[in-house]
Write a protein that holds these residues in place. Structure first.
Motif, mmCIF file in Angstrom:
data_model
loop_
_atom_site.group_PDB
_atom_site.id
_atom_site.type_symbol
_atom_site.label_atom_id
_atom_site.label_comp_id
_atom_site.label_asym_id
_atom_site.label_seq_id
_atom_site.Cartn_x
_atom_site.Cartn_y
_atom_site.Cartn_z
ATOM 1 N N GLN A 80 16.052 36.340 61.328
ATOM 2 C CA GLN A 80 16.329 36.159 60.129
ATOM 3 C C GLN A 80 16.422 35.058 59.229
ATOM 4 N N LYS A 81 16.784 34.506 59.314
ATOM 5 C CA LYS A 81 17.251 33.269 58.725
ATOM 6 C C LYS A 81 15.641 32.051 58.857
ATOM 7 N N GLY A 82 14.966 32.011 59.504
ATOM 8 C CA GLY A 82 14.287 31.079 60.006
ATOM 9 C C GLY A 82 13.129 32.467 59.372
ATOM 10 N N ARG A 83 12.777 33.425 59.314
ATOM 11 C CA ARG A 83 12.478 34.199 58.552
ATOM 12 C C ARG A 83 11.779 34.292 57.268
ATOM 13 N N GLU A 84 12.935 34.004 56.855
ATOM 14 C CA GLU A 84 13.373 33.807 55.751
ATOM 15 C C GLU A 84 12.207 32.990 54.889
ATOM 16 N N ARG A 85 13.343 31.460 55.836
ATOM 17 C CA ARG A 85 12.895 29.440 55.471
ATOM 18 C C ARG A 85 10.833 30.175 55.540
ATOM 19 N N ILE A 86 9.904 30.639 56.152
ATOM 20 C CA ILE A 86 9.000 30.861 56.300
ATOM 21 C C ILE A 86 8.116 31.506 54.491
ATOM 22 N N HIS A 87 9.016 32.445 54.726
ATOM 23 C CA HIS A 87 8.827 33.082 53.079
ATOM 24 C C HIS A 87 9.161 32.175 51.912
ATOM 25 N N ASN A 88 10.224 31.350 51.943
ATOM 26 C CA ASN A 88 10.427 30.775 51.080
ATOM 27 C C ASN A 88 9.386 29.333 50.321
ATOM 28 N N ASN A 89 8.545 29.087 52.021
ATOM 29 C CA ASN A 89 7.964 28.234 52.022
ATOM 30 C C ASN A 89 6.190 28.703 51.417
ATOM 31 N N GLN A 90 6.298 30.389 51.343
ATOM 32 C CA GLN A 90 4.413 30.350 50.712
ATOM 33 C C GLN A 90 5.262 30.835 49.290
ATOM 34 N N LYS A 91 5.980 31.125 48.758
ATOM 35 C CA LYS A 91 6.477 31.039 46.998
ATOM 36 C C LYS A 91 5.405 31.059 46.436
ATOM 37 N N ALA A 92 4.931 29.562 46.385
ATOM 38 C CA ALA A 92 4.149 28.717 45.563
ATOM 39 C C ALA A 92 2.907 30.099 45.743
ATOM 40 N N VAL A 93 2.440 30.486 46.254
ATOM 41 C CA VAL A 93 1.131 31.712 45.977
ATOM 42 C C VAL A 93 1.816 33.562 46.387
ATOM 43 N N ALA A 94 1.697 33.872 45.020
ATOM 44 C CA ALA A 94 1.758 35.017 44.744
ATOM 45 C C ALA A 94 0.855 35.617 46.305
#
Length: 201
Positions: A80-94
């Motif tokens: 869960q923590k790893g997937r959150e990091r991936i999604h946080n890194n992609q927040k620059a683009v909606a």
């Protein structure tokens, strides 16, 4: 690592000679193409390497280890923590922009091109490759650096996302353009030269 490969390479000298003496020839490292020389380091210019049908073989002593920089072990698809990091890194683009971008691809584009174009849009943080301006999907164009008619591929490294106005500048007949700084002109000229067009000043 080099010490280990050096010992392995030494133990294989006789094997290489016996197996390659008929099908290969020896060439000096300095006589190989520059792009091949960039793939390795630590070899002297006079080092002789094997060449098979114009294909140069990198010696084991030319293999180098390069540790990954800024790699986080927290990034992982399986926690869960790893997937959150991936999604946080992609927040620059909606995410909505990524979905909308796919609607503006040409119908004849390959799946590889579409996938790599979306990845490049994220890597560019949704900004134009030439001008750096923030893009919206309907104003975005995914193009090949080297065009398809000049044997350009659909690889990630050959794709950039630009604005419609930047695309017009690529094919503009003018050789003098105002409003662009030197870095922007350098990127624009890279695209123009790949299309056999004169660079702008």
């Amino acid at each position: 690592m080099y010490n280990n490969l050096d010992r392995i390479n030494y133990s294989l000298i006789r094997t290489h000679y016996n197996r390659l003496r008929i099908i290969a020839k020896r060439v000096r490292f300095r006589d190989t193409p520059l792009d091949f020389q960039k793939k390795t380091k630590g070899l002297s210019a006079d080092k002789k390497i094997y060449q098979i049908k114009r294909m140069n073989l990198i010696p084991l002593t030319g293999v180098n280890h390069k540790p990954p920089m800024n790699f986080s072990q927290d990034i992982c698809n399986f926690t869960q923590k790893g997937r959150e990091r991936i999604h946080n890194n992609q927040k620059a683009v909606a995410e909505a922009n990524l979905e909308a971008l796919q609607l503006y691809f040409k119908a004849d584009e390959t799946t590889e091109f579409r996938s790599n174009a979306i990845s490049k849009y994220v890597a560019q943080y949704g900004k134009c490759y030439v001008t750096g301006e923030r893009l919206i999907p309907k104003n975005s164009v995914a193009i090949r650096i080297v065009p398809r008619e000049r044997n350009g591929t659909d690889k990630y490294s050959n794709i950039v996302i630009i604005s419609i106005s930047a695309e017009a500048m690529i094919y503009a007949g003018l050789t003098n353009l105002t409003g662009l700084d030197e870095k922007q002109k350098e990127k624009l000229n890279k695209l123009r030269v790949a299309r056999k067009l004169k660079p702008v000043k």
